[in-house]
Design an enzyme around this catalytic site. Sequence first.
Site: not given
Length: 309
Positions: A108-110, A137, A141, A180
């Site tokens: 994820s870009s998170c 999260y 990842k 989201h």
Amino acid sequence: MDKTDKIFVAGHRGMVGSAVMRRLQADGFKNLLIRDRSELDLMDESAVAKFFLKEKPTIVICAAAKVGGIQANNDYPVQFLLDNLRIQNNVIRSASDSGVRKLLFLGSSCIYPKFAPQPIPETALLSGPLEPTNEAYAIAKIAGIKLCQAYCREYGANFISAMPTNLYGPNDNFDLETSHVLAALIRKAHEARIRNDQRLIVWGTGKPRREFLHVDDLASACLLLLEKYDSPDIVNVGYGEDISIRELAELICEVLGFDGELAWDSSKPDGTPRKLLDLSKLRALGWKPAISLRDGIARTYQWFRANCL
């Protein structure tokens, strides 16, 4: 990839996994290995190991994850950290133990720092503090990425990792408590229009900028990476343009036909100020998205009306 390859899509019922399944089927892949949660609990280490040793998939796409919006991430960090670690650790380890030829781990870009340079290059990983509201999260990842890279380094595994931007599309979660932003706004705008409300309340200030990619475009990128990309280094997958949350809310209202005013609840968190991915690596492989944001919102709303009401 060969059309006869036995492909295991972990998380095939989710938004990402179901999009990957649609694309694989459309491209003629027929030897697809799937299991419902009732048949295989990916958090059960022993069950996952037995499944892999019995079925021996050739290719694995790890799209299974516990996901949610700002509120869910902020309220349940223990579950987001533990559940995702368990799922990905079990799948990645068993993939290696059973001799899987190639694995694609979806992050994820998170994972990137809250104040990363824009657009965000893959090299920004671990270069600064994370956004606190989804830190658990993101850490899970990052651990998945590092585990894939460790298997590459120690065992020579061909395990690759892709970092998608904010996703939306069929099979998204439209629950206002856990969804989201784009899915939540579709539901809010739909309900406001049906009730003939004069205004729609949106979380935050509307100033943060986000990039949104239709999940079917992600699926096409996944297949390209499985065909052409063999590096343990992570690769970004995005749309290439961003939009403010205010502009997104206005666009959704326009597409859905809600003409009331927007009211901003600035007591709610904004999250990261901006998140736009650098797509240089993926573009060099010849990939670009095919679905515009307006068209993608219209398609997603059509799916929502057919499946969620």
